[in-house]
Design an enzyme around this catalytic site. Sequence first.
Site, short mmCIF file in Angstrom:
data_model
loop_
_atom_site.label_atom_id
_atom_site.label_comp_id
_atom_site.label_asym_id
_atom_site.label_seq_id
_atom_site.Cartn_x
_atom_site.Cartn_y
_atom_site.Cartn_z
N HIS A 113 10.61 -3.53 3.12
CA HIS A 113 11.28 -2.29 2.82
C HIS A 113 11.50 -1.93 4.15
CE1 HIS A 113 6.65 -1.76 3.98
NE2 HIS A 113 6.78 -0.52 3.90
N HIS A 124 -0.88 4.86 9.60
CA HIS A 124 0.53 5.54 9.65
C HIS A 124 0.51 6.81 10.52
CE1 HIS A 124 0.27 2.55 6.12
NE2 HIS A 124 1.59 2.42 6.16
N HIS A 141 0.78 -1.41 -0.06
CA HIS A 141 0.01 -0.02 -0.10
C HIS A 141 0.74 1.38 0.04
CE1 HIS A 141 -0.38 -0.56 4.74
NE2 HIS A 141 0.72 -0.02 4.44
N GLU A 190 5.00 -5.16 8.35
CA GLU A 190 3.68 -5.08 7.92
C GLU A 190 3.08 -6.26 7.58
OE1 GLU A 190 3.55 -0.14 6.57
OE2 GLU A 190 3.47 -1.59 4.99
O1 LIG Z 1 8.45 3.59 0.11
C1 LIG Z 1 7.85 4.43 0.44
O2 LIG Z 1 7.81 5.71 0.03
C2 LIG Z 1 6.84 4.31 1.70
C3 LIG Z 1 6.42 5.23 2.40
C4 LIG Z 1 5.18 5.19 3.55
C5 LIG Z 1 4.85 3.88 3.58
O3 LIG Z 1 3.83 3.48 4.63
C6 LIG Z 1 5.32 2.65 2.81
O4 LIG Z 1 4.78 1.65 3.29
C7 LIG Z 1 6.27 3.04 1.62
#
Ligand SMILES: O=C(O)c1ccc(O)c(O)c1
Length: 434
Positions: free
Chosen positions: A334, A200, A153, A381
């Site tokens: 990530h 978030h 997401h 997540e």
């Molecule tokens: O990669 C990103 O920019 C990014 C930023 C905020 C998030 O919550 C995310 O899941 C990815």
Amino acid sequence: MSLDKTYKLVPGTTIFDAEQSAKGYHLNQFCMSLMTAENRAAFLADERAYLDAWPLREEQKQALLDRDLNAAMREGGNIYFLAKWGATLGFSFQQMAGSMTGMTEEEYRAMMVGGGRSVEGNRIDHAVLDAAYTNPEPSAEHATITGAVFTSHVPAIGAALDHGKTEEPYWQPVFEGYAYSKTWERENVPDVIFLVYNDHASAFDQSMIPTFVLGTGASYPIADEGYGPRPVPGIEGDPDLAAHIAHSLIRDDFDLTLVNEMAVDHGLTVPLSLMFGDVEKWPCKVIPFHVNVVQYPVPSGARCFKLGQALRKAIESYDRPLKVHVWGTGGMSHQLQGPRAGLINREWDNAFLDRLIADPAGLAEVPHLEYVEEAGSEGIELVMWLIARGALSDVDGAVEVKHRFYHVPASNTAVGHLILENHPRAEAPAEGEN
Ligand SMILES: O=C(O)c1ccc(O)c(O)c1
């Protein structure tokens, strides 16, 4: 199977459950407004005018003007909220409780001094209770989970959509991965999506860290995360199904936070945009379900998987023939912080997808440390995907992989996506039927 609400049979008693809460929402919020001296003065100056400024039903206003607490309770009021109204008018809890019993204030006080009301003669009528247990009303219809969608997401995906960048070489391969998904979703629009995501730091700040939040509201606005709210439609909820799920999950020992009002952020809107595209109105209702994956301790994969299994039971016990999709969002690998920012682990991500399909119970045993070490701090997540996976029918049915996609990068992340169709086994025909 309808849920056990035998608490309604206790005589002279109103249990404040989700049904009552929905009925009395504005009445109770009005009571809360009396927690400032300024508002109390305004209320006392003109009760009717103050009440008229709230979206209350006439029956609710009249109950208060008549000082009729039994009527206020019938109308969804809860005694702890109503106590704020009572205190404003100078009533004690004893005066308020006594006023509901048909006794004078003196008689009620004397009864309490004499040891209080006896439980003898004030229990449930056991014939009624036995009948409720022995003849549960069988429901001819129930809701079914017809599919699950799993997707990252990433907010930058929403920005690319909102600013017309989907055909740019950087973004084109990402959106290409959702081309089939949009067709599938159009052909399989559910009545309701149960959408698991994490907020978030948009609706919940550090003043409150709930682990599991179930949205029981009628609608949810789009959060402003700093760039203005995304230009997408607001969300229509399903308070009735959500209240049913709340009842079933809490009875199954999952301690939820129920939220009637909250703004929803990219965690919820980006998956909707990926699956439905640019629409004037989302084609179905959405029940938001937030999981805390921001501040540790966060729930384990095993807890999430079990919650999914209980969710299936909850949805399938809802006595309306709704088609429900369960979506798990967030991930894949990530890390958005520190010297390890930008971490991507293709091998781990793809093994996660393999196991999510074929060995979800085994995958649920993976500890947090492995997510963080192998998939980056924000890769945690992915535990949310186990809620959606747990809600599918492997025990007495089958799941079918309709689509699988993986791509690097979208901003700082790997993008992962799966569509699983759920095929519950047809119920065995009753004896005598073919
Ligand atoms: O990669 C990103 O920019 C990014 C930023 C905020 C998030 O919550 C995310 O899941 C990815």
